[in-house]
Write a protein that holds these residues in place. Structure first.
Motif, PDB file in Angstrom:
ATOM      1  N   PRO A 171      -1.872   7.113  16.606  1.00 54.07           N
ATOM      2  CA  PRO A 171      -2.024   5.778  16.023  1.00 54.07           C
ATOM      3  C   PRO A 171      -2.515   5.791  14.580  1.00 54.07           C
ATOM      4  O   PRO A 171      -2.155   4.935  13.788  1.00 54.07           O
ATOM      5  N   SER A 172      -3.315   6.786  14.216  1.00 57.88           N
ATOM      6  CA  SER A 172      -3.866   6.836  12.865  1.00 57.88           C
ATOM      7  C   SER A 172      -2.963   7.553  11.865  1.00 57.88           C
ATOM      8  O   SER A 172      -3.292   7.615  10.689  1.00 57.88           O
ATOM      9  N   LYS A 173      -1.837   8.060  12.321  1.00 55.93           N
ATOM     10  CA  LYS A 173      -0.903   8.751  11.414  1.00 55.93           C
ATOM     11  C   LYS A 173      -0.395   7.761  10.374  1.00 55.93           C
ATOM     12  O   LYS A 173      -0.054   6.629  10.697  1.00 55.93           O
ATOM     13  N   MET A 174      -0.337   8.186   9.135  1.00 59.80           N
ATOM     14  CA  MET A 174       0.067   7.293   8.057  1.00 59.80           C
ATOM     15  C   MET A 174       1.595   7.251   7.938  1.00 59.80           C
ATOM     16  O   MET A 174       2.252   8.285   7.900  1.00 59.80           O
TER      17      MET A 174
ATOM     18  N   PRO B 236       0.840  -1.196   0.000  1.00 64.49           N
ATOM     19  CA  PRO B 236       0.000   0.000   0.000  1.00 64.49           C
ATOM     20  C   PRO B 236       0.879   1.252   0.000  1.00 64.49           C
ATOM     21  O   PRO B 236       2.067   1.193   0.307  1.00 64.49           O
ATOM     22  N   ALA B 237       0.293   2.404  -0.342  1.00 66.57           N
ATOM     23  CA  ALA B 237       1.049   3.659  -0.374  1.00 66.57           C
ATOM     24  C   ALA B 237       1.375   4.145   1.039  1.00 66.57           C
ATOM     25  O   ALA B 237       2.418   4.750   1.265  1.00 66.57           O
ATOM     26  N   ALA B 238       0.490   3.881   1.987  1.00 61.30           N
ATOM     27  CA  ALA B 238       0.703   4.296   3.374  1.00 61.30           C
ATOM     28  C   ALA B 238      -0.066   3.351   4.289  1.00 61.30           C
ATOM     29  O   ALA B 238      -1.066   2.770   3.892  1.00 61.30           O
ATOM     30  N   VAL B 239       0.430   3.217   5.518  1.00 62.03           N
ATOM     31  CA  VAL B 239      -0.180   2.322   6.512  1.00 62.03           C
ATOM     32  C   VAL B 239      -0.259   3.075   7.829  1.00 62.03           C
ATOM     33  O   VAL B 239       0.627   3.886   8.149  1.00 62.03           O
ATOM     34  N   ARG B 240      -1.294   2.786   8.620  1.00 59.68           N
ATOM     35  CA  ARG B 240      -1.408   3.395   9.946  1.00 59.68           C
ATOM     36  C   ARG B 240      -0.176   3.049  10.787  1.00 59.68           C
ATOM     37  O   ARG B 240       0.370   1.950  10.685  1.00 59.68           O
ATOM     38  N   ALA B 241       0.244   3.973  11.636  1.00 59.75           N
ATOM     39  CA  ALA B 241       1.444   3.770  12.452  1.00 59.75           C
ATOM     40  C   ALA B 241       1.301   2.572  13.389  1.00 59.75           C
ATOM     41  O   ALA B 241       2.228   1.760  13.502  1.00 59.75           O
ATOM     42  N   ASP B 242       0.158   2.441  14.054  1.00 55.25           N
ATOM     43  CA  ASP B 242       0.000   1.315  14.981  1.00 55.25           C
ATOM     44  C   ASP B 242      -0.002  -0.029  14.251  1.00 55.25           C
ATOM     45  O   ASP B 242       0.572  -1.002  14.728  1.00 55.25           O
ATOM     46  N   VAL B 243      -0.569  -0.071  13.056  1.00 57.42           N
ATOM     47  CA  VAL B 243      -0.588  -1.304  12.275  1.00 57.42           C
ATOM     48  C   VAL B 243       0.824  -1.648  11.802  1.00 57.42           C
ATOM     49  O   VAL B 243       1.253  -2.807  11.869  1.00 57.42           O
TER      50      VAL B 243
END
Length: 132
Positions: free
Chosen positions: A48-51, A9-16
């Protein structure tokens, strides 16, 4: 109907990403660490939601460990450790600091007496404390 998705993916959530890269055992632990201020993204605070994107720099604190890693790959799924290690690269300064801290802890642990003090050692300790 839908085009085939790319492997990354182009970006992923930080917590994930932290969970997928195996820095934390569960995603909720990763979220707690981020909320507690233990994770910085590109020298700024993180949510946590930061990409997270490829090329970003994360500073992660786990207990006494301090890691500085550059993101090399993205994943939303937790895989084997060998795959997870390919998602990031730890900086040379971070590696050196962790090795120095490890050596320091080893020295401190070597100076401590093994196990709990017995009755005679407790009396000696008490006498020593009382004389101070």
């Amino acid at each position: 109907m839908s085009s085939p998705s790319s492997s990354q993916p182009a970006a992923v959530r930080a917590d994930v990403w932290l969970w997928a890269a195996r820095f934390f055992k569960t995603r909720s632990l990763a979220k707690q660490a981020i909320d507690g201020g233990k994770v910085d993204l590109n020298d700024a605070g993180c949510k946590p939601s930061k990409m997270v994107r490829i090329g970003d720099v994360l500073r992660i604190g786990r207990g006494e460990e301090r890691l500085e890693v550059e993101v090399l790959g993205l994943s939303e799924q937790r895989g084997p450790a060998s795959v997870a290690q390919a998602l990031y690269r730890e900086s040379e300064a971070s590696l050196a600091a962790r090795e120095a801290a490890k050596a320091q802890r080893k020295l401190v642990g070597a100076m401590a007496p093994p196990g709990r003090p017995d009755k005679q050692a407790r009396r000696e300790l008490r006498r020593l404390k009382d004389s101070m």
